[in-house]
Design an enzyme around this catalytic site. Structure first.
Site, PDB file in Angstrom:
ATOM      1  N   GLN A 100       0.825  -1.208   0.000  1.00  0.00           N
ATOM      2  CA  GLN A 100       0.000   0.000   0.000  1.00  0.00           C
ATOM      3  C   GLN A 100       0.858   1.256   0.000  1.00  0.00           C
ATOM      4  O   GLN A 100       0.543   2.238  -0.681  1.00  0.00           O
ATOM      5  CB  GLN A 100      -0.919   0.007   1.225  1.00  0.00           C
ATOM      6  CG  GLN A 100      -1.751   1.265   1.396  1.00  0.00           C
ATOM      7  CD  GLN A 100      -2.833   1.424   0.347  1.00  0.00           C
ATOM      8  OE1 GLN A 100      -3.258   0.445  -0.264  1.00  0.00           O
ATOM      9  NE2 GLN A 100      -3.276   2.647   0.135  1.00  0.00           N
ATOM     10  N   GLU A 101       1.940   1.221   0.764  1.00  0.00           N
ATOM     11  CA  GLU A 101       2.776   2.416   0.913  1.00  0.00           C
ATOM     12  C   GLU A 101       3.569   2.747  -0.346  1.00  0.00           C
ATOM     13  O   GLU A 101       3.611   3.898  -0.777  1.00  0.00           O
ATOM     14  CB  GLU A 101       3.737   2.242   2.086  1.00  0.00           C
ATOM     15  CG  GLU A 101       3.089   2.335   3.461  1.00  0.00           C
ATOM     16  CD  GLU A 101       2.693   3.762   3.826  1.00  0.00           C
ATOM     17  OE1 GLU A 101       2.957   4.693   3.047  1.00  0.00           O
ATOM     18  OE2 GLU A 101       2.099   3.935   4.898  1.00  0.00           O
ATOM     19  N   SER A 102       4.236   1.775  -0.908  1.00  0.00           N
ATOM     20  CA  SER A 102       5.227   2.077  -1.959  1.00  0.00           C
ATOM     21  C   SER A 102       5.192   1.159  -3.157  1.00  0.00           C
ATOM     22  O   SER A 102       5.975   1.352  -4.090  1.00  0.00           O
ATOM     23  CB  SER A 102       6.636   2.014  -1.358  1.00  0.00           C
ATOM     24  OG  SER A 102       6.915   0.684  -0.913  1.00  0.00           O
TER      25      SER A 102
END
Length: 205
Positions: free
Chosen positions: A58-60
């Site tokens: 989700q983050e990167s």
């Protein structure tokens, strides 16, 4: 007939696992062993590796050099000030801030999640982790404010889903929408992808 049904079931399982692997970025595999090692060192052999993997997704999307428009950096999209603070809180594990170092970023993410979890109470692991993720995304202070508001309105402050998640103690509409989508995407969308692909335990699976 029984053999045909069993064979069809096995084929279906293989197809689901194959589709899951296809949706996971190719870059993820090179970090898998380190993530397992870091997660198990912090959380034990039953560490929710699939949950951590889903969070990084989700983050990167597993890009070690990712940088957001607001300055978040690395696999775990750690803000510079947070990276400095985490290095001070966990000096032995993190040392100096290195957000673009994949191992450092994964360690920071796992350690920060643990720090947050130690400061939250919930009905069960899925509710707990939704709160942890909301805090990771928007700050522990906001989660506590939302919980107090939920309690004041007669909702269960120890339950996230359809309880605390419904209450906004003052964030902008855009920030609230982003924050509520963060745990939902990780736990409902990406975590099943990684558990199906064999990355280990997930907290909501």
């Amino acid at each position: 007939m029984r053999l045909l049904i069993i064979g069809a079931g096995l084929l279906g399982a293989v197809l689901v696992a194959t589709c899951a692997r296809a949706d996971i970025p190719a870059e993820a595999e090179q970090y898998r062993r380190d993530l397992v090692r870091i997660a198990q060192a912090e959380w034990g052999l039953d560490a929710p590796v699939a949950t951590f993997a889903a969070q990084i997704h989700q983050e990167s999307r597993w890009r070690f050099n990712a940088r957001s428009p607001v300055g978040a950096q690395g696999l775990g999209q750690i803000m510079p000030a947070t990276a400095t603070w985490l290095a001070g809180v966990f000096p032995e594990a993190l040392g100096h801030p290195q957000p673009y170092n994949p191992a450092w970023s994964m360690q920071a993410l796992v350690s920060y999640d643990g720090w947050l979890a130690a400061r939250l109470q919930a009905r069960g692991p899925c509710d707990m982790w939704a709160m942890v993720l909301s805090a990771y995304n928007g700050g522990l202070g906001w989660v506590n404010k939302d919980r107090r508001l939920a309690s004041a309105k007669g909702a269960d402050s120890l339950a996230w889903w359809n309880a605390v998640e419904r209450f906004n103690a003052g964030r902008s509409a855009a920030a609230f929408k982003e924050n509520r989508g963060y745990p939902r995407n990780i736990l409902r969308r990406w975590e099943p992808l990684y558990t199906t692909a064999g990355w280990g335990n997930g907290v909501c699976q």
